[in-house]
Design a protein around this motif. Structure first.
Motif, short mmCIF file in Angstrom:
data_model
loop_
_atom_site.label_atom_id
_atom_site.label_comp_id
_atom_site.label_asym_id
_atom_site.label_seq_id
_atom_site.Cartn_x
_atom_site.Cartn_y
_atom_site.Cartn_z
N ALA A 164 3.06 -15.95 9.69
CA ALA A 164 2.49 -15.04 10.69
C ALA A 164 0.97 -15.13 10.71
N PRO A 165 0.34 -14.98 11.88
CA PRO A 165 -1.13 -15.02 11.95
C PRO A 165 -1.75 -13.76 11.34
N VAL A 166 -2.89 -13.95 10.67
CA VAL A 166 -3.62 -12.85 10.05
C VAL A 166 -4.73 -12.41 11.00
N ARG A 167 -4.81 -11.10 11.26
CA ARG A 167 -5.85 -10.60 12.19
C ARG A 167 -7.24 -10.90 11.65
N SER A 168 -7.49 -10.49 10.42
CA SER A 168 -8.77 -10.77 9.77
C SER A 168 -8.55 -10.71 8.26
N PHE A 169 -9.27 -11.56 7.52
CA PHE A 169 -9.10 -11.60 6.06
C PHE A 169 -10.32 -11.02 5.38
N LYS A 170 -10.09 -10.03 4.55
CA LYS A 170 -11.16 -9.46 3.72
C LYS A 170 -10.56 -9.10 2.37
N TYR A 171 -11.02 -9.82 1.34
CA TYR A 171 -10.47 -9.55 0.02
C TYR A 171 -11.17 -8.32 -0.59
N PRO A 172 -10.40 -7.33 -1.03
CA PRO A 172 -11.02 -6.11 -1.57
C PRO A 172 -11.89 -6.41 -2.79
N GLU A 173 -12.98 -5.68 -2.89
CA GLU A 173 -13.85 -5.84 -4.06
C GLU A 173 -13.38 -5.00 -5.23
N GLU A 174 -12.71 -3.90 -4.97
CA GLU A 174 -12.26 -2.99 -6.02
C GLU A 174 -10.82 -2.57 -5.76
N VAL A 175 -10.23 -2.03 -6.80
CA VAL A 175 -8.88 -1.48 -6.70
C VAL A 175 -8.94 0.01 -6.99
N SER A 176 -8.32 0.78 -6.13
CA SER A 176 -8.24 2.22 -6.38
C SER A 176 -6.80 2.65 -6.14
N MET A 177 -6.08 2.86 -7.25
CA MET A 177 -4.68 3.27 -7.16
C MET A 177 -4.53 4.64 -7.81
N ARG A 178 -4.22 5.61 -7.02
CA ARG A 178 -4.19 6.99 -7.50
C ARG A 178 -3.17 7.17 -8.64
N THR A 179 -2.07 6.43 -8.58
CA THR A 179 -1.00 6.62 -9.55
C THR A 179 -1.08 5.67 -10.74
N TYR A 180 -2.11 4.81 -10.79
CA TYR A 180 -2.21 3.86 -11.89
C TYR A 180 -3.64 3.81 -12.40
N LYS A 181 -3.90 4.53 -13.47
CA LYS A 181 -5.23 4.56 -14.07
C LYS A 181 -5.07 4.51 -15.59
N PRO A 182 -4.90 3.30 -16.14
CA PRO A 182 -4.68 3.17 -17.59
C PRO A 182 -5.88 3.63 -18.41
N THR A 183 -5.58 4.24 -19.56
CA THR A 183 -6.62 4.68 -20.49
C THR A 183 -7.14 3.49 -21.28
N VAL A 184 -8.46 3.37 -21.32
CA VAL A 184 -9.08 2.27 -22.05
C VAL A 184 -9.81 2.78 -23.29
N LYS A 185 -10.67 3.76 -23.11
CA LYS A 185 -11.43 4.32 -24.23
C LYS A 185 -10.56 5.27 -25.04
N GLY A 186 -10.65 5.16 -26.36
CA GLY A 186 -9.91 6.07 -27.22
C GLY A 186 -10.56 7.44 -27.32
N ASN A 187 -9.75 8.44 -27.58
CA ASN A 187 -10.26 9.81 -27.73
C ASN A 187 -11.06 9.92 -29.04
N MET A 188 -12.33 10.34 -28.94
CA MET A 188 -13.20 10.36 -30.11
C MET A 188 -12.74 11.37 -31.15
N VAL A 189 -12.10 12.45 -30.72
CA VAL A 189 -11.57 13.43 -31.69
C VAL A 189 -10.52 12.76 -32.56
N GLN A 190 -9.64 11.97 -31.94
CA GLN A 190 -8.59 11.27 -32.69
C GLN A 190 -9.19 10.20 -33.59
#
Length: 538
Positions: A164-190
């Protein structure tokens, strides 16, 4: 631009250099478009191995490997490779062709509900129904595959969407997914709690799993271990987090682990489990590892913490970030007495083997091979007795040890070694397999030849499915069933058919000389080692 062109553009934006796969009509637009790209294509001889090769590449590069296959049987064949990657948290992007969108659900030729079929074995899957969604889908897929707990993502693309023909191509620079935000930094209290327990502990130990390697946290873990003199053991997937001969490393734990490592973990009073699932192969009785000790469980996947055993201190986050924070902490503690005790266990609990001198001793052979390998060489073990011997006797220096741990998929080593070699440039890559697992992927000798991928292959030949035969030896008192590999090919003739250099080792008398020939040039070689059919890993 059509959909297939857009897919290739997305792969280029993600820096993909190689795609492993097998074409068919439903994926032909993709493979036609890729001809206009710098991306290299590698024709694998069966689809399962496309995922294994992409997995080997991903594990060396630290970013997702890519495979692309056609619909129906092409897609269903790749499932075992996807499941293998999922079990070991390896980031993959698996692209499957699909029949025309309007025909979905009508059971037409080579239609398979692949997104439904792989549901248990992927982090996420997409069925693209709008060609203009391709850039968003691919940006999300690469992000999901290589963040949090890594794993495979499947993208199913109907052939009409590819055309199928593509209207216009623009590759996103960032990802923003409301339901997927993995924890990277550990909790300093722990983290502070962990340090307080470390100050109180007399016998601390770190058990490192594959998550440490996936997060590129080996150096941070070593720094922490050395700073506070904390001994380290590993799961099978964690082999390589410390050099095998590091004074603070005591080996692999588990059913087939080193007795010294298992005893160290059992006698510890503070167990820091990091990047490991506390699964049955490493810990046969999870409840026992909390007896008389404080358990700290560090993992990027919150679902793994508490799944098999309840930790005293749960700590969610990426291992690299957490150890960077731990390395900054100070604590008053001394563990010299504990380290001395473990050094004694290591001396006194060496496994004593009685090899048959008429054959190659796989334990001595693998250690000799390790000593002769390049320091940064990559060792890929298959599944079966060869895997357990490899885990016990391969010496990791500055290289990597790859295997299929979670799924235990036979036939993994050769395609994974090909992917690793393409990712590693000129580094030495050696695949070690049994004669059973070799025959599950020996067709890839053609791929190695066609695409000039120099991989050295060792076949430990005992003419049995050795691990199953050993289980039947212990469980059914030598009542063997369906484990005899009679009828296997003559590997010398097979090597000649693929124009592959061949060597054979009958016993240990000539091992030194044969290994020197095996390793002397950067070329593909097949080395057959004759192993006693009755040799055991235990």
């Amino acid at each position: 631009m059509i959909g297939a062109d857009a897919v290739i553009k997305c792969l280029e934006e993600e820096g993909v250099e190689v795609v492993f796969g097998y074409p068919g009509v439903a994926i032909c637009p993709f493979y036609n478009s890729i001809l206009q790209s710098h991306i290299r294509t590698v024709l694998i001889r069966t689809e399962q191995n496309a995922a294994h090769a992409a997995s080997g590449m991903a594990r060396i590069m630290g970013k997702p490997g890519v495979c692309a296959v056609t619909s129906g049987p092409g897609a269903t064949n790749v499932i075992t490779g996807i499941a293998t990657a999922f079990a070991d948290s390896i980031p993959l992007i698996c692209i499957t062709g699909q029949v025309n969108s309007e025909l979905l659900g009508s059971d037409v030729f080579q239609e398979a509900d692949i997104t439904g079929a792989v549901e248990s074995f992927v982090k996420y899957s997409y069925l693209i129904k709008d060609v203009n969604e391709i850039p968003r889908v691919f940006k999300e897929a690469f992000y999901i595959a290589n963040s949090g707990r890594k794993g495979p993502v499947l993208i199913d693309i109907p052939i009409d969407i590819q055309n199928a023909p593509v209207r216009s191509f623009k590759y996103p620079e960032e990802v923003s997914m409301r339901t997927y935000k993995p924890t990277v930094k550990g909790n300093m209290v722990q983290i502070k709690k962990v340090m307080r327990e470390l100050e109180k502990a007399k016998r601390p130990i770190i058990c490192a799993g594959g998550g440490v390697l996936l997060s590129d946290a080996e150096q941070e873990l070593r720094d922490f271990s050395e700073k506070f003199r904390i001994p380290v053991v590993s799961t099978m997937m964690g082999i390589g987090v410390m050099p095998t001969r590091h004074p603070l490393y005591y080996g692999m734990v588990g059913n087939n682990g080193h007795p010294c490592a298992n005893r160290a973990m059992n006698e510890s009073d503070l167990l820091i489990m990091v990047g490991a699932r506390v699964a049955d192969r490493a810990v046969s009785q999870p409840d026992l590892i909390t007896y008389n000790k404080v358990l700290v469980h560090i993992d990027v996947d919150p679902a793994e913490i508490g799944k098999n055993v309840g930790p005293h201190i749960p700590l969610v986050g990426d291992a690299k970030h957490i150890f960077q924070d731990l390395d900054k902490q100070e604590a008053e503690c001394s563990h010299d007495e504990w380290v001395d005790a473990l050094d004694g266990y290591r001396r006194d609990m060496q496994v004593k083997r009685k090899p048959n001198p008429a054959y190659v001793d796989p334990a001595a052979f693998i250690t000799m091979l390790s000593d002769k390998m390049d320091e940064d060489g990559i060792y890929v073990a298959d599944v079966g007795q060869n895997q357990i011997w490899s885990c016990g006797y391969h010496v990791v220096k500055k290289g990597r040890f790859l295997t299929s741990g979670g799924m235990g998929t036979m036939g993994y080593s050769i395609p994974a070694a090909m992917g690793a070699r393409l990712a590693a440039g000129k580094k030495q890559v050696i695949a070690v397999c049994g004669d059973g697992s070799f025959q599950m992927s020996m067709m890839e000798l053609a791929t190695m030849r066609q695409h000039d991928i120099p991989v050295k292959i060792i076949v430990l030949k005992n003419q049995y499915l050795g691990m199953v035969r050993e289980y039947q030896h212990y469980t059914y008192k030598d009542h063997y069933s369906v484990v005899d590999l009679s009828g296997s090919p003559d590997l010398e003739k097979l090597s000649a058919a693929y124009d592959l250099k061949f060597l054979r080792l009958h016993n240990m008398d000539d091992a030194d000389k044969v290994l020197d020939k095996f390793l002397e040039k950067d070329e593909s070689v097949l080395l057959e080692c004759l192993v006693d059919p009755l040799d055991l890993v235990k």
